[in-house]
Design an enzyme around this catalytic site. Structure first.
Site: not given
Length: 763
Positions: A58, A109
């Site tokens: 990420h 997300h």
């Protein structure tokens, strides 16, 4: 997360052989060894946490960096001329003229939204909005790109209502209009939904802010909500291949959001910017304080010393690792000169925003020091934390790629009754049915500057009330096309987003993206990823519009089965006068309908292929981006020529005609003989680069289209019959608009009516 509360740098040197839970934090054996090599000792518990966070997929993009560089390699100086902030910043910023700039970004997300749908989606909105705030901008709108499993899948029944309520609750409370998006259902997303959120903001060119810590002696200010235990491990655990709960405490890996705290934080930030007291700023999102402070330090001209004892906490006895890794929401970190600290605090106090001085910029270049309980718990080079490893993972074309690209058998109705039945089957399908059940839960017009949102080709916003200048934004993706041919699939996503923006009369100026793929440890997935990146980058270069930023989400899979590769592409366009926006609703009175573009026999990856049960096979539609540019050359300068425009994509011409008639409550009388010799193909092929326009100035439109080399076909006229009549060859098909509307609008309420969100206005 296992922690040692008093593990200091001194203790690490004295206890070099202490066993550490690096694998639980997502680090590989060689990565742990590399950290020890960098430090010359084992890492402290806090250092291990920070490296695990910052070296996660990420934060570090360690598996994608080698391919993402291609975006920079294909961006020419001319393309980059209007980009004020690009790849690597919190969000892309584009100079749109008159001293105004627009910033936009899309981010995923996904994994948190599967674990806890409402909070996962809500904090996805909150996080992307803070990215916009960190550029010095006022957020003005959001969009979403959602992917779920089949409608009747138990996970979909659980996840979709929570995701939609999370997006609507957070966005509505912030007072930000949700101006568009997509919701797709496919078996591949069962167990791994995609929740991609896009936000857009406006600022003056001179007000741009960047994330860097500059000037020795400048203070580091943390402001916003207090730091708690929520979200710990969000990027290193939920963003990796496996989910592991902590040994000592089952810490929540999904953040908890408070939209009202963020709403106040927005106003506080804007006043801080206006007061000129901010040198550099970073939002606290994935990776929390560890990410924000180390990135600021790495981007600056010195080092940084952080005092965790000064961090306002909402939980007692938090360890250094927990404070650093917490992903508590609604927090920002700023660098401020000493003389402006008091003013900074006063503004925060005015807005009742908690603020603390937690550190300072030092003159020790690249040194990142963190103190807790008066002792040093981190002493590391900031650049090694921020840059992370770089992997050039194996890339291999899947062995079954040739097989999947061979078009299988496909039912093709050739009678009027068969075509009529197919039409109803398509418009009522999960792929093409009305999304009102979802979108009516969002406030689309709050703030009063939304020009176009509901059922629109692209969301349109006014950004300057004096000049009526505005922007149009669209985000699109097709996992089905991309699975068949990743390079072409990415180009088709770019083309559709571009075409949607053009359909409003806006001039496309920039691109953003969110690349959702399976595990990077799968060579076939990495081939898909590389091909998609090259397709998107080359396509943007061909069109002359820069990629201003993006996001990568890997490990989207259930077991060993990856999702359909899903590159979400967003395009931003500029309108000189939003009063001249082309709508997609048919005006009153008789209008002539024209099809711009050429229709070929192209059903690979089509919705008809999916709905008819033929699986997924063949090649996606051909795409020549020059055709998209010709459409732009036709519509953008001559928006007054058309009364309405609607792009063609999934479901083809049949879906576009149905939506035009349904939205206007009007009838259509069209002849498709010149579109394609086969009526079924004319209606449901998904050829690219096509738009239907309504006009009362047909001769002028045709002349201009022919001058620009745009294929143009007169389809017919609108009427008030309440019936769509379609002719082609020897066939004539009639469908009631009211019956189409009922078929189109009932699917989602019937599937999810038991779970209408709290903000819904659906009856």
């Amino acid at each position: 997360m296992s922690t040692i509360f008093n593990d200091t740098v001194e203790a690490a040197a004295e206890n070099p052989d202490l066993e550490q839970p690096y694998a639980e934090l997502g680090l590989k054996d060689d990565e742990y060894a590399r950290i020890k090599e960098i430090l010359g000792r084992r890492p402290t518990d806090a250092e291990l946490t920070v490296y695990s966070v910052m070296w996660s997929e990420h934060c570090s993009y360690k598996s994608s960096k080698v391919h993402l560089r291609y975006f920079g390699e294909t961006t020419t100086p001319e393309m980059a001329e209007k980009i004020l902030a690009g790849i690597g910043e919190n969000a892309g910023v584009v100079d749109i003229g008159d001293g105004n700039a627009v910033t936009f970004r899309v981010e995923s997300h996904n994994h948190p939204s599967f674990v806890e749908p409402h909070q996962g989606a809500a904090t996805g909105i909150g996080g992307i909005v803070r990215d916009i705030m960190a550029m010095g901008a006022r957020p003005i709108a959001v969009m979403d790109q959602l992917r779920f499993g089949a409608m009747d899948n138990p996970d979909t029944q659980r996840v979709l209502p929570g995701v939609v309520s999370g997006i609507s609750h957070y966005g509505n409370c912030l007072g930000l209009p949700n101006i568009g998006g997509e919701t797709v259902f496919d078996d591949s997303y069962a167990g791994n939904p995609l929740v991609n959120a896009l936000a857009v903001g406006t600022l003056k060119v001179d007000d741009l802010k960047l994330a860097f810590a500059s000037g020795a002696g400048n203070k580091v200010m943390l402001f916003g909500s207090r730091t708690g235990l929520d979200g710990i491990g969000g990027v290193s655990v939920l963003g990796s291949a496996s989910f592991e709960e902590g040994e000592e405490r089952k810490l929540p890996a999904v953040q908890v959001g408070d939209p009202f705290a963020e709403k106040v934080l927005i106003e506080c930030c804007l006043e801080l910017y206006q007061a000129g007291v901010v040198v550099g700023i970073q939002d606290l999102g994935g990776g929390g304080l560890a990410c924000a402070t180390s990135e600021l330090a790495a981007a600056g001209d010195g080092g940084m010393r952080v005092n965790l004892d000064a961090v306002p906490l909402r939980a007692e006895k938090m360890s250094a690792a927990e404070i650093l890794a917490s992903e508590s929401q609604e927090r920002m970190c700023a660098v401020v000169t000493p003389e402006n600290v008091e003013k900074f605090k006063q503004i925060c106090a005015k807005w009742d925003v908690t603020v603390a001085e937690i550190g300072e910029v030092t003159d020790e270049k690249d040194r990142y020091l963190v103190v807790h309980n008066g002792q040093t718990v981190i002493d590391a080079p900031a650049s090694t934390i921020d840059e992370g490893p770089v992997y050039n993972r194996p890339v291999e074309r899947p062995a079954n790629q040739d097989e999947i690209q061979t078009l299988g058998g496909l039912e093709r109705p050739d009678t009027a009754e068969g075509i009529r039945d197919a039409w109803f089957k398509l418009v009522s399908s999960p792929a093409l049915c009305s999304r009102a059940f979802i979108t009516e839960q969002y406030d689309r017009y709050v703030r009063g500057n939304t020009v176009q949102a509901k059922d629109a080709n692209a969301g349109v916003l006014r950004i300057d009330e004096e000049t009526n200048r505005g922007v149009a934004i669209s985000a699109d993706a097709s996992g089905r096309y991309t699975r068949l041919d990743p390079r072409t699939g990415a180009r088709l996503a770019l083309a559709e987003a571009y075409r949607n923006v053009v359909s409003t009369g806006a001039r496309p100026v920039a691109v953003t993206n969110c690349l959702n793929f399976g595990s990077p440890e799968n060579a076939g997935v990495m081939w898909q990823f590389k091909e998609a990146v090259h397709g998107l980058a080359d396509g943007a270069k061909e069109m002359g519009i820069p990629v201003s930023g993006g996001n990568v989400s890997f490990y989207n899979q259930t077991g060993d089965e990856p999702i359909l590769p899903t590159p979400v592409v967003g395009v931003l366009g500029v309108l000189d006068d939003v009063e001249k926006t082309i709508g997609n609703r048919l005006p009153a009175g008789e209008q002539e309908l024209y099809l711009l573009g050429e229709t070929l026999d192209e059903f690979g990856g089509s919705i008809w292929q999916q709905v008819s049960g033929a699986g997924l096979s063949g090649l996606p539609p051909q795409i020549d981006l020059a055709n998209e540019q010709r459409l732009a050359d036709l519509l953008v300068p001559a928006a007054d020529l058309v009364g309405a425009a609607h792009d063609l994509s999934e479901g083809g011409l049949g879906q576009t005609l149905a939506e035009l008639a349904i939205h206007a409550g009007r009838g259509l009388d069209v002849d498709l003989t010149q579109v394609h010799e086969d009526l079924f193909t004319a209606l449901f092929s998904e050829s690219a680069s096509r738009i239907v326009v309504a006009t009362t100035r047909g001769d002028e439109l045709v002349a201009r289209a022919q001058e620009l080399g745009v294929p143009v076909t007169r389809l017919g006229v609108t009427n008030d019959s309440g019936v769509i009549t379609v002719r082609g060859g020897d066939l004539s098909v009639e469908v009631s608009v009211e019956e189409l509307h009922d078929a189109w609008s009932n699917t989602l309420p019937e599937a999810f009516g038991h779970a209408v969100g709290a903000n819904s206005v659906v009856e």
